[in-house]
Design a protein around this motif. Structure first.
Motif, mmCIF file in Angstrom:
data_model
loop_
_atom_site.group_PDB
_atom_site.id
_atom_site.type_symbol
_atom_site.label_atom_id
_atom_site.label_comp_id
_atom_site.label_asym_id
_atom_site.label_seq_id
_atom_site.Cartn_x
_atom_site.Cartn_y
_atom_site.Cartn_z
ATOM 1 N N ARG A 84 0.864 -1.353 -0.241
ATOM 2 C CA ARG A 84 0.250 0.083 -0.223
ATOM 3 C C ARG A 84 0.508 1.340 0.067
ATOM 4 N NH1 ARG A 84 -5.101 -1.420 4.433
ATOM 5 N NH2 ARG A 84 -5.305 -3.208 3.393
ATOM 6 N N ARG A 85 1.782 1.175 -0.138
ATOM 7 C CA ARG A 85 2.752 2.267 -0.278
ATOM 8 C C ARG A 85 2.733 2.783 -0.894
ATOM 9 N NH1 ARG A 85 8.786 0.809 1.166
ATOM 10 N NH2 ARG A 85 8.935 3.410 0.339
ATOM 11 N N LYS A 86 3.463 4.204 -1.490
ATOM 12 C CA LYS A 86 2.829 5.092 -2.311
ATOM 13 C C LYS A 86 3.849 5.179 -3.786
ATOM 14 C CE LYS A 86 0.367 8.420 0.270
ATOM 15 N NZ LYS A 86 0.083 9.258 0.712
ATOM 16 N N SER A 87 5.556 4.738 -3.232
ATOM 17 C CA SER A 87 6.613 4.329 -4.072
ATOM 18 C C SER A 87 7.029 3.253 -4.571
ATOM 19 C CB SER A 87 7.249 5.702 -3.204
ATOM 20 O OG SER A 87 7.343 5.121 -1.645
ATOM 21 N N ILE A 88 7.834 2.890 -5.133
ATOM 22 C CA ILE A 88 8.335 1.674 -5.185
ATOM 23 C C ILE A 88 9.570 1.569 -4.204
ATOM 24 C CG2 ILE A 88 10.183 -0.126 -6.678
ATOM 25 C CD1 ILE A 88 8.972 1.543 -9.348
ATOM 26 N N GLY A 89 9.711 0.814 -3.459
ATOM 27 C CA GLY A 89 11.043 0.914 -2.016
ATOM 28 C C GLY A 89 11.870 -0.522 -2.364
ATOM 29 N N PHE A 90 12.729 -0.384 -2.058
ATOM 30 C CA PHE A 90 13.757 -1.114 -2.432
ATOM 31 C C PHE A 90 14.670 -1.585 -0.994
ATOM 32 C CE2 PHE A 90 14.065 -1.328 -6.842
ATOM 33 C CZ PHE A 90 13.709 0.201 -7.136
ATOM 34 N N MET A 91 14.991 -2.828 -0.187
ATOM 35 C CA MET A 91 15.428 -3.196 0.517
ATOM 36 C C MET A 91 16.773 -4.113 0.400
ATOM 37 S SD MET A 91 13.205 -3.647 4.604
ATOM 38 C CE MET A 91 13.009 -5.778 4.484
ATOM 39 N N ALA A 113 12.067 0.526 -12.445
ATOM 40 C CA ALA A 113 13.236 1.163 -12.068
ATOM 41 C C ALA A 113 14.534 0.153 -11.205
ATOM 42 C CB ALA A 113 12.135 1.836 -10.320
ATOM 43 N N VAL A 114 14.811 -1.023 -11.262
ATOM 44 C CA VAL A 114 15.427 -1.832 -9.953
ATOM 45 C C VAL A 114 16.407 -2.330 -11.620
ATOM 46 C CG1 VAL A 114 15.833 -4.718 -10.427
ATOM 47 C CG2 VAL A 114 13.964 -3.724 -10.040
ATOM 48 N N GLN A 115 15.872 -1.492 -13.029
ATOM 49 C CA GLN A 115 17.437 -1.886 -13.664
ATOM 50 C C GLN A 115 17.935 -0.159 -13.628
ATOM 51 O OE1 GLN A 115 19.218 -3.499 -16.532
ATOM 52 N NE2 GLN A 115 17.981 -4.703 -15.476
ATOM 53 N N GLY A 118 20.394 -0.453 -10.319
ATOM 54 C CA GLY A 118 20.784 -1.298 -10.481
ATOM 55 C C GLY A 118 22.593 -0.832 -9.505
ATOM 56 N N ALA A 119 23.066 -0.004 -9.713
ATOM 57 C CA ALA A 119 24.166 0.060 -9.311
ATOM 58 C C ALA A 119 23.657 -0.286 -7.520
ATOM 59 C CB ALA A 119 25.582 1.055 -9.738
ATOM 60 N N TRP A 120 23.218 1.069 -7.226
ATOM 61 C CA TRP A 120 22.932 0.853 -6.174
ATOM 62 C C TRP A 120 22.624 -0.691 -4.787
ATOM 63 C CZ3 TRP A 120 19.115 0.000 -2.309
ATOM 64 C CH2 TRP A 120 19.146 0.830 -1.353
ATOM 65 N N ILE A 121 22.048 -1.022 -6.208
ATOM 66 C CA ILE A 121 21.018 -3.014 -5.356
ATOM 67 C C ILE A 121 22.856 -3.857 -5.671
ATOM 68 C CG2 ILE A 121 20.083 -4.473 -5.874
ATOM 69 C CD1 ILE A 121 17.960 -3.097 -7.518
ATOM 70 N N VAL A 122 23.411 -3.512 -6.380
ATOM 71 C CA VAL A 122 24.945 -3.800 -6.661
ATOM 72 C C VAL A 122 25.893 -3.863 -5.495
ATOM 73 C CG1 VAL A 122 26.392 -5.857 -8.031
ATOM 74 C CG2 VAL A 122 24.270 -5.221 -8.307
ATOM 75 N N ALA A 123 25.597 -3.036 -5.590
ATOM 76 C CA ALA A 123 26.999 -2.447 -4.178
ATOM 77 C C ALA A 123 26.365 -2.787 -2.515
ATOM 78 C CB ALA A 123 26.802 -1.160 -4.319
ATOM 79 N N LYS A 124 24.292 -2.623 -2.311
ATOM 80 C CA LYS A 124 24.379 -2.724 -1.282
ATOM 81 C C LYS A 124 24.369 -4.223 -0.731
ATOM 82 C CE LYS A 124 23.852 1.221 0.654
ATOM 83 N NZ LYS A 124 24.595 1.573 1.495
#
Length: 305
Positions: A84-91, A113-115, A118-124
């Motif tokens: 129900r959030r109002k934005s796309i969230g990544f955790m 959005a995932v693409q 991408g750099a942030w996701i892989v780094a985390k």
């Protein structure tokens, strides 16, 4: 006209939000073939953390993954959920990447959005794994008299210099020591490497024994066992009967080792994680859910394949 999407990226242990970005369409590759306790060249293959700093993993897979992407040349399988959030969230957490989006956001926008991030996701993802590795490395001091996890208990590292002999551990029973012989003045790295040779030898013997024990009960035949040093998976299985098991499983209790063995053997009947696969596991291990949970709470959090 809908308002532009706002992306919020929350690292599991904290992190700075990323400024809003306009998504760009992206097409994901087809879902990869089944199996694998995430292999180290891909992600599900071993007890993390007792070696020197690990290289970038070949892939990251959430155990409940339902979408896949290639990010920065790395395969990332993630859990996607509607919310129900109002934005796309990544955790990013112990299990890997979770992406949440409101119902009105299309899958194409989610993939874009995932693409985009991408750099942030892989780094985390890599940072999280590296942090776990560091924590586990600090738990073991590769020196004479150190305590090393072995089959859910500890054994004492007994370092003998060639030509000198044992200094400590002479009164301990053989099953309570990890004996290594190194050159005089050996470094910590040499002691660690010698200890791991011993651990891998014990692992190979035990894994073969457990495979022989469970394979007939599942009605399958395995043909080859390889030890893995993967950074993200406990093991993997191929249709040709080739089983790969992370040697670092030797640190864990036999109940958890048996779960991984049964999990991989079950893939020789069901090369997926469908309900039929879990029924197959349950045929010989009714309490697999409890064992799986214990495995996920191990000092080094790797994935099943």
């Amino acid at each position: 006209m809908r308002a532009p999407l706002q992306f919020v990226l929350d690292f599991f242990t904290g992190g700075d939000p990323v400024p809003p970005t306009q998504p760009k369409p992206a097409i994901l590759p087809p879902e990869p073939a089944p199996s694998a306790l995430k292999p180290p060249a891909s992600g599900h293959d071993a007890l993390r953390g007792m070696d020197a700093p690990l290289p970038m993993a070949a892939g990251f897979t959430h155990p409940a993954a339902n979408r896949h992407a290639q990010l920065q040349g790395v395969a990332v399988s993630f859990r996607f959920e509607r919310s129900r959030r109002k934005s796309i969230g990544f955790m990013v957490g112990a299990d890997g990447l979770v992406v949440r989006a409101p119902n009105w956001v299309t899958l194409r926008e989610v993939d874009a959005a995932v693409q985009e991030k991408g750099a942030w996701i892989v780094a985390k993802l890599q940072q999280f794994k590296d942090r776990q590795t560091e924590q586990f490395q600090k738990a073991i001091e590769w020196r004479h008299g150190a305590e090393v996890p072995f089959l859910g208990r500890t054994v004492q590292l007994c370092v003998m210099e060639r030509g000198v002999g044992r200094v400590h551990g002479q009164d301990l029973p053989p099953d309570q020591i990890l004996p290594v012989t190194v050159p005089p003045g050996a470094s910590v790295t040499q002691v660690r490497d010698a200890a791991q040779v011993w651990l891998k030898k014990q692992a190979k013997t035990l894994f073969e024994e457990r495979l022989h024990h469970f394979a007939p009960r599942l009605g399958v035949r395995w043909r080859q066992l390889s030890l893995s040093s993967a950074s993200t998976r406990w093991g993997s299985a191929r249709q040709d009967g080739h089983i790969r098991l992370n040697w670092r499983l030797i640190h864990l209790p036999i109940s958890q080792i048996d779960y991984v063995v049964v999990h991989e053997l079950a893939h020789l009947r069901e090369m997926n994680h469908s309900p039929r696969f879990w029924e197959t596991v349950g045929e010989v291990m009714p309490d697999y859910a409890q064992r799986r949970q214990a495995l996920r709470q191990a000092p080094v959090d790797l994935k099943e394949g």
